[in-house]
Design a protein around this motif. Structure first.
Motif, PDB file in Angstrom:
ATOM      1  N   LYS A   1      69.613 -22.244   4.308  1.00 20.00           N
ATOM      2  CA  LYS A   1      69.671 -21.138   5.267  1.00 20.00           C
ATOM      3  C   LYS A   1      68.804 -21.419   6.493  1.00 20.00           C
ATOM      4  O   LYS A   1      69.190 -21.143   7.633  1.00 20.00           O
ATOM      5  CB  LYS A   1      69.204 -19.841   4.598  1.00 20.00           C
ATOM      6  CG  LYS A   1      70.179 -19.290   3.565  1.00 20.00           C
ATOM      7  CD  LYS A   1      69.642 -18.004   2.955  1.00 20.00           C
ATOM      8  CE  LYS A   1      70.606 -17.453   1.908  1.00 20.00           C
ATOM      9  NZ  LYS A   1      70.071 -16.200   1.290  1.00 20.00           N
ATOM     10  N   LEU A   2      67.606 -21.977   6.223  1.00 16.89           N
ATOM     11  CA  LEU A   2      66.707 -22.276   7.340  1.00 16.89           C
ATOM     12  C   LEU A   2      67.292 -23.355   8.250  1.00 16.89           C
ATOM     13  O   LEU A   2      67.194 -23.270   9.477  1.00 16.89           O
ATOM     14  CB  LEU A   2      65.341 -22.714   6.811  1.00 16.89           C
ATOM     15  CG  LEU A   2      64.454 -21.593   6.253  1.00 16.89           C
ATOM     16  CD1 LEU A   2      63.231 -22.188   5.582  1.00 16.89           C
ATOM     17  CD2 LEU A   2      64.033 -20.644   7.378  1.00 16.89           C
TER      18      LEU A   2
ATOM     19  N   ALA B   1      68.302 -23.258  -1.705  1.00 19.44           N
ATOM     20  CA  ALA B   1      69.184 -22.308  -1.013  1.00 19.44           C
ATOM     21  C   ALA B   1      68.513 -21.791   0.262  1.00 19.44           C
ATOM     22  O   ALA B   1      69.146 -21.666   1.327  1.00 19.44           O
ATOM     23  CB  ALA B   1      69.524 -21.152  -1.939  1.00 19.44           C
ATOM     24  N   GLN B   2      67.193 -21.513   0.128  1.00 14.95           N
ATOM     25  CA  GLN B   2      66.465 -21.044   1.306  1.00 14.95           C
ATOM     26  C   GLN B   2      66.390 -22.138   2.360  1.00 14.95           C
ATOM     27  O   GLN B   2      66.479 -21.881   3.562  1.00 14.95           O
ATOM     28  CB  GLN B   2      65.057 -20.599   0.897  1.00 14.95           C
ATOM     29  CG  GLN B   2      64.294 -19.913   2.024  1.00 14.95           C
ATOM     30  CD  GLN B   2      62.927 -19.442   1.588  1.00 14.95           C
ATOM     31  OE1 GLN B   2      62.559 -19.573   0.429  1.00 14.95           O
ATOM     32  NE2 GLN B   2      62.174 -18.904   2.533  1.00 14.95           N
ATOM     33  N   ASN B   3      66.249 -23.365   1.874  1.00 19.94           N
ATOM     34  CA  ASN B   3      66.196 -24.520   2.771  1.00 19.94           C
ATOM     35  C   ASN B   3      67.499 -24.638   3.573  1.00 19.94           C
ATOM     36  O   ASN B   3      67.492 -24.871   4.785  1.00 19.94           O
ATOM     37  CB  ASN B   3      65.951 -25.785   1.949  1.00 19.94           C
ATOM     38  CG  ASN B   3      65.804 -27.019   2.840  1.00 19.94           C
ATOM     39  OD1 ASN B   3      65.429 -26.900   3.998  1.00 19.94           O
ATOM     40  ND2 ASN B   3      66.099 -28.172   2.286  1.00 19.94           N
TER      41      ASN B   3
ATOM     42  N   ILE C   1      58.352 -25.640   2.752  1.00 15.78           N
ATOM     43  CA  ILE C   1      59.311 -25.669   1.643  1.00 15.78           C
ATOM     44  C   ILE C   1      59.429 -27.080   1.085  1.00 15.78           C
ATOM     45  O   ILE C   1      59.464 -27.296  -0.143  1.00 15.78           O
ATOM     46  CB  ILE C   1      60.676 -25.158   2.115  1.00 15.78           C
ATOM     47  CG1 ILE C   1      60.584 -23.646   2.389  1.00 15.78           C
ATOM     48  CG2 ILE C   1      61.767 -25.437   1.091  1.00 15.78           C
ATOM     49  CD1 ILE C   1      61.794 -23.093   3.096  1.00 15.78           C
TER      50      ILE C   1
ATOM     51  N   ARG D   1      69.846 -21.704  10.360  1.00 18.97           N
ATOM     52  CA  ARG D   1      69.233 -20.869  11.390  1.00 18.97           C
ATOM     53  C   ARG D   1      68.675 -21.720  12.521  1.00 18.97           C
ATOM     54  O   ARG D   1      68.798 -21.382  13.702  1.00 18.97           O
ATOM     55  CB  ARG D   1      68.122 -20.021  10.767  1.00 18.97           C
ATOM     56  CG  ARG D   1      67.383 -19.105  11.739  1.00 18.97           C
ATOM     57  CD  ARG D   1      68.320 -18.148  12.427  1.00 18.97           C
ATOM     58  NE  ARG D   1      67.624 -17.305  13.388  1.00 18.97           N
ATOM     59  CZ  ARG D   1      68.204 -16.724  14.429  1.00 18.97           C
ATOM     60  NH1 ARG D   1      69.505 -16.886  14.626  1.00 18.97           N
ATOM     61  NH2 ARG D   1      67.505 -15.972  15.254  1.00 18.97           N
TER      62      ARG D   1
ATOM     63  N   ALA E   1      66.404 -21.905  -5.883  1.00 20.28           N
ATOM     64  CA  ALA E   1      66.144 -20.857  -4.884  1.00 20.28           C
ATOM     65  C   ALA E   1      65.573 -21.444  -3.603  1.00 20.28           C
ATOM     66  O   ALA E   1      65.952 -21.063  -2.481  1.00 20.28           O
ATOM     67  CB  ALA E   1      65.181 -19.821  -5.456  1.00 20.28           C
ATOM     68  N   LEU E   2      64.662 -22.407  -3.796  1.00 18.44           N
ATOM     69  CA  LEU E   2      64.062 -23.054  -2.627  1.00 18.44           C
ATOM     70  C   LEU E   2      65.092 -23.869  -1.851  1.00 18.44           C
ATOM     71  O   LEU E   2      65.097 -23.892  -0.618  1.00 18.44           O
ATOM     72  CB  LEU E   2      62.899 -23.944  -3.060  1.00 18.44           C
ATOM     73  CG  LEU E   2      61.634 -23.215  -3.527  1.00 18.44           C
ATOM     74  CD1 LEU E   2      60.642 -24.213  -4.107  1.00 18.44           C
ATOM     75  CD2 LEU E   2      61.004 -22.448  -2.358  1.00 18.44           C
TER      76      LEU E   2
ATOM     77  N   GLN F   1      57.944 -23.368   8.436  1.00 15.10           N
ATOM     78  CA  GLN F   1      58.421 -22.885   7.128  1.00 15.10           C
ATOM     79  C   GLN F   1      59.185 -23.997   6.404  1.00 15.10           C
ATOM     80  O   GLN F   1      59.057 -24.175   5.187  1.00 15.10           O
ATOM     81  CB  GLN F   1      59.337 -21.670   7.321  1.00 15.10           C
ATOM     82  CG  GLN F   1      58.615 -20.424   7.819  1.00 15.10           C
ATOM     83  CD  GLN F   1      59.578 -19.264   7.960  1.00 15.10           C
ATOM     84  OE1 GLN F   1      60.356 -18.984   7.043  1.00 15.10           O
ATOM     85  NE2 GLN F   1      59.515 -18.581   9.105  1.00 15.10           N
TER      86      GLN F   1
END
Length: 643
Positions: free
Chosen positions: A51-52, A47-49, A27, A55, A44-45, A23
Motif C-alpha cells: 500500500k505504501l 500488505a502495508q508495504n 517497515i 501511495r 500484514a507488514l 515509514q
C-alpha cells in the motif's frame, strides 16, 4: 491556480513523500528483524508495504503533474497568449526561451529571476542572461554542492533559442552570453521596411480610460494643463498603437465654486440674463472680477456658495446662467469633454448608496467617507456643511462610472504630483465601498512635476538659411513642426516626476537630445535616398529582393538598436514613463550617425557622380527612418522629409 498555491501543494506533497519513505524504511527494518515464525505479522507488514509503495507512486505522479502544470502556466504567462514567432524583438523571444528552461529545471523558482540585458562589449555577445545568480542564491543553503556554473549549465540543457541564436557561452560568474543569428536579425530589418513598425500582438484588447488635461471652465489654463495634455496624449497614442480601446477623457471643472462666483457676478452685472442674452466676450476678465469680489466681499462669497448649492440642485434659473457661461467659455476652447456636471446625478445616487450602507459619518455638519476602517488616512468630504458637493464627490462618482458603466479594464489619471494622495484615498474609499477590485481593474496615477520659467522656430530656420532651399509652404510646415515638436519633446524627454526649466533656447538647440536635432536627423536620413531619386516604394521593392547583410560592426549595432523599439514599448506599458521613448529615439539617432560616418551608402567620384550604391545600407537607412517616424507618431511630433 496561483503560483503560491502550486508551490504549497508541491511542498506538502514532498513532505508527505518524505514521511512515507521513512515509514517504508522502518517497515523494511522490521521485516528484517522479525522472526519468520510470526507469519501473520509478516503478511500484514507486507500488505502495508504494498500500500505504501502504491501511495508513493501516486504521490510521485501527482508531483510531476503539478510541476508540468507549473511549467505550462509559466509558458502561458510569458507568451502572454500570443504567437511568439510573430514577434520582432530578439530580447522578448530569448526571455521566453529562458523562462521556459528555468521553469522546467527549477519549477519552484519564480520566472522573474530571468533578466536579459544587451551587452556593451561585443566579445560577450549581444545579450546576457543573468538568471543563474539569483537561482544559486536561493538554492545554495539547501544544496551545498550547487555552483553558479552548474546552475547555468542546467538552464542551458533545456534552453532552445531556435533561429534567434547563433551560439551561447557561460561566463565565469555564471552569466550566459548569447550571440544573435545573423539571418534572423537581417530578416527582421527587412520586415521593418516592408511592414513598418507593426504593433506586437496583445493578449486582450483592453478598454482603457485616460483622464488628462482637465482644465476648469472660465479659468485660464496654466502650464500644468499643458504638461498633462502632452503626457496624456502620448500615453493614449502608445496604447492606441498597441490596439487597445482608449477613451480620452477631459474631466473639466464645470460645476464647482468658481461657477457660484460667476453666477452671482452675472446676476449683478446682467440682472436680465434670463430674458436677454448677456455679452460675456471676455470671460477671463469676467472671472477675475468675480474672484476679486469672492476674496474681498464676505456677503458676495456667501451668495456664491449659495449659488453652487442651487446649481447642484438643478434650479432652472441657475442652470440657465451656467449654460450661458459654458457657451462663452467654449468659444475659446474646442474640446471633447465630460465635465463634473455630467456626474451630478450620479453623485446624488452615490450619496444615497453611501448613506444606505452606513459609510458616511457626520463631521461638524459635513458628511465624510473614510478609506479604511482604522480611519488612519484623510477622509473624503462627500457633502459640505452647506449641502454642496466637492471634487472628492465628483471624482469618486466618476471612478465608479468608469468601472461599472464604461467597463474599464485600466484607468489612468494624468495630473500633477500633488494630487497623488487624493487619488490614493479615492482608491481606498472605492475598495471599502466595494465597487473597485485592484485585481480586476488596473489604476495608474501618472504624476508629474512643475515647469519652471516659462515665432522663435521660424527665426531659427532662417538663421540656417533654410528659406533658400525650402518653398514658403515647406518653411511654414517646418516652423510649425519645430514649434510644437520642441515643446512636446522637451516635456516628454524629462522624467515626468522631476521639475524642469522651460527654455526656448534649450529646446531649439540642434545638438543633443532635442526635437530639433532628431527632426534634422530624420530629414538627413530621408535625403540619402532622395539624392539618388529613390522613393519609399522603390526601397520597399528592393528590400523584397535583397536582404540586408549587416557585415560591418556599425551596421550590426544599428540593427540591434532598431529592434529594441519593441522592448521600450513593452517597458513603457508597465510604468508609463514616456521619457524612455525619447532616450531610445536619441540612441537611434546617435547610433545611425556612427553607422553613417563609418559605412558609406553612396560612393561618388571627385565630380560628384555616383559610382556605387550600397542598396542594403539604403534599406537599413529606411528601417531607421521607419522606427524614428513611429517614435515621432507616438510622441505626437510631425516628421518632415525636408526641413
Amino acid at each position: 491556480m496561483s503560483q503560491n498555491s502550486v508551490e504549497q501543494i508541491l511542498e506538502n506533497q514532498e513532505k508527505e513523500f518524505c514521511s512515507l519513505q521513512e515509514q517504508f524504511k522502518s517497515i523494511i527494518a522490521q521485516l528484517e528483524n522479525k522472526n519468520t515464525e510470526n507469519e501473520g505479522i509478516l503478511q500484514a507488514l507486507e500488505a502495508q508495504n504494498i500500500k505504501l509503495k502504491h501511495r508513493i507512486a501516486v504521490l510521485i505522479e501527482s508531483i510531476e503533474e503539478e510541476k508540468a502544470k507549473r511549467i505550462e502556466k509559466t509558458k502561458c504567462d510569458v507568451n502572454d497568449a500570443v504567437n511568439i514567432s510573430s514577434l520582432i524583438s530578439p530580447r522578448t523571444i530569448l526571455t521566453v526561451a529562458f523562462v521556459k528552461a528555468v521553469a522546467f529545471v527549477y519549477p519552484n523558482i519564480p520566472s522573474s529571476v530571468v533578466t536579459l540585458v544587451p551587452t556593451t562589449n561585443s566579445k560577450f555577445g549581444d545579450y546576457q542572461c543573468n538568471a543563474a545568480m539569483p537561482i544559486y542564491q536561493q538554492l545554495k543553503s539547501s544544496d551545498s554542492k550547487i555552483t553558479l556554473q552548474s546552475v547555468a549549465q542546467n538552464i542551458l540543457k533545456e534552453f532552445d533559442g531556435g533561429e534567434v541564436v547563433e551560439k551561447v557561452e557561460i561566463a565565469n560568474a555564471g552569466f550566459i552570453n548569447i550571440w544573435l543569428n545573423k539571418n534572423f536579425l537581417c530578416s527582421k530589418i527587412n520586415i521593418l521596411v516592408n511592414q513598418g513598425c507593426i504593433p506586437p500582438p496583445i493578449k486582450k484588447r483592453l478598454k482603457i480610460v485616460v483622464d488628462f488635461s482637465s482644465p476648469n471652465v472660465a479659468k485660464e489654463m496654466h502650464v500644468g494643463h499643458l504638461r498633462s495634455t502632452i503626457i496624456g496624449d502620448s500615453i493614449c497614442r502608445i496604447l492606441e498603437y498597441l490596439g487597445h480601446d482608449v477613451l480620452r477623457l477631459n474631466h473639466i471643472g464645470d460645476w464647482g465654486t468658481q461657477f457660484g462666483m460667476l453666477i452671482a457676478h452675472l446676476q449683478d452685472m446682467y440682472p436680465n440674463y434670463l430674458t436677454e442674452s448677456p455679452s460675456v466676450d471676455n470671460l477671463q476678465r469676467f472671472y477675475k472680477e468675480s474672484k476679486i469680489r469672492f476674496d474681498t466681499d464676505e456677503e458676495f462669497k456667501k451668495r456664491a456658495y449659495d449659488c453652487v448649492v442651487k446649481l447642484q440642485s438643478f434650479n432652472q434659473d441657475y442652470l440657465q446662467a451656467w449654460k450661458l457661461i459654458c457657451v462663452a467659455s467654449r468659444k475659446g476652447v474646442n474640446v471633447v469633454e465630460r465635465g463634473e456636471s455630467f456626474y451630478q446625478k450620479k453623485m446624488i445616487t452615490l450619496i444615497q448608496e453611501l448613506n444606505d450602507k452606513g459609510f458616511l459619518e457626520d463631521d461638524e455638519g459635513r458628511k465624510i467617507l473614510w478609506g479604511s476602517e482604522s480611519k488612519e488616512d484623510i477622509p473624503f468630504t462627500i457633502v459640505k456643511s452647506d449641502g454642496g458637493f466637492t471634487y472628492d464627490t465628483s471624482d469618486l462618482a466618476a471612478f465608479k462610472h468608469r468601472i461599472e458603466e464604461e467597463k474599464a479594464d485600466w484607468i489612468i489619471y494624468v495630473t500633477d504630483e500633488g494630487q497623488g494622495t487624493h487619488f490614493q484615498i479615492m482608491q481606498n474609499c472605492a475598495r471599502r465601498i466595494g465597487f473597485y477590485d485592484p485585481t480586476k481593474v488596473r489604476v495608474d496615477f501618472v504624476g508629474f512635476g512643475v515647469v519652471l520659467g516659462l515665432k522663435r522656430s521660424q527665426e531659427k530656420l532662417k538663421e540656417k538659411n533654410r528659406q533658400s532651399v525650402l518653398t514658403e509652404k515647406e518653411l511654414d510646415e517646418a516652423a510649425e513642426s519645430i514649434a510644437y515638436g520642441c515643446i512636446k519633446y522637451a516635456d516628454l524627454s524629462h522624467n515626468r516626476n522631476h521639475v524642469y526649466l522651460f527654455s526656448f533656447d534649450k529646446m531649439l538647440e540642434d545638438k543633443g537630445n532635442t526635437a530639433v536635432y532628431l527632426l534634422y536627423a530624420y530629414t538627413r536620413i530621408k535625403s540619402i535616398s532622395r539624392s539618388i531619386q529613390l522613393n519609399e516604394d522603390a526601397i520597399i521593392r528592393a528590400s523584397k529582393e535583397k536582404v540586408v547583410e549587416l557585415n560591418h560592426e556599425k551596421e550590426w549595432k544599428l540593427a540591434k538598436v532598431l529592434l529594441q523599439f519593441y522592448d521600450i514599448i513593452e517597458r513603457i506599458t508597465k510604468d508609463l514613463y514616456m521619457h524612455r521613448l525619447c532616450e531610445y529615439l536619441y540612441e537611434v539617432a546617435t547610433t545611425f550617425s556612427e553607422f553613417y560616418d563609418n559605412c558609406y551608402c553612396i560612393k561618388r567620384d571627385a565630380e560628384g557622380q555616383i559610382q556605387e550604391v550600397h542598396m542594403d545600407r539604403i534599406i537599413l537607412c529606411e528601417a531607421t527612418a521607419v522606427v524614428i517616424k513611429k517614435c515621432f507618431d507616438i510622441l505626437g511630433i510631425k516628421a518632415l522629409s525636408r526641413m
